[in-house]
Design a protein around this motif. Structure first.
Motif, short mmCIF file in Angstrom:
data_model
loop_
_atom_site.label_atom_id
_atom_site.label_comp_id
_atom_site.label_asym_id
_atom_site.label_seq_id
_atom_site.Cartn_x
_atom_site.Cartn_y
_atom_site.Cartn_z
N HIS A 256 -29.02 -10.60 -23.39
CA HIS A 256 -27.75 -11.63 -22.91
C HIS A 256 -27.92 -11.97 -21.42
CE1 HIS A 256 -23.97 -13.53 -22.82
NE2 HIS A 256 -23.80 -12.87 -21.76
N GLU B 178 -30.83 -14.33 -20.99
CA GLU B 178 -30.43 -15.71 -21.53
C GLU B 178 -29.83 -16.34 -20.44
OE1 GLU B 178 -28.70 -15.07 -25.33
OE2 GLU B 178 -30.88 -14.47 -26.23
N LYS B 179 -28.84 -15.73 -19.94
CA LYS B 179 -28.03 -16.17 -18.70
C LYS B 179 -28.66 -16.60 -17.43
CE LYS B 179 -24.30 -13.94 -17.50
NZ LYS B 179 -23.32 -13.19 -17.37
N ARG C 219 -29.61 -20.29 -15.97
CA ARG C 219 -29.27 -20.62 -14.50
C ARG C 219 -30.35 -21.25 -13.79
NH1 ARG C 219 -27.61 -15.31 -12.00
NH2 ARG C 219 -25.99 -15.61 -13.53
#
Length: 70
Positions: A17, A20-21, A25
């Motif tokens: 997670h 992926e963030k 970004r």
């Protein structure tokens, strides 16, 4: 000797997670995200080294992992 510790399922999910963030970004560019993570890691390592030097005995640093230089 350095030995990699396997991640738990929960840790793997949390890491996925976060990755992926970070990639999102950086506009989906995985290489830019990797470079940003490496830069941040280097910054944190430098901060820890400065604390260890400023307060002897607070942090004990050993460089014995796969990236340690001889």
């Amino acid at each position: 000797m350095y030995k990699e510790t396997p991640l738990t399922v929960a840790e793997e999910v949390a890491l996925q997670h976060a990755a992926e963030k970070l990639i999102a970004r950086h506009g989906g560019d995985m290489l830019k995200a990797l470079k940003a993570a490496m830069l941040h890691n280097g910054y944190l390592e430098g901060q820890i080294e400065q604390i260890a030097e400023a307060v002897p005995g607070l942090i004990n640093i050993h460089y014995d992992g796969p990236m340690a230089s001889n």
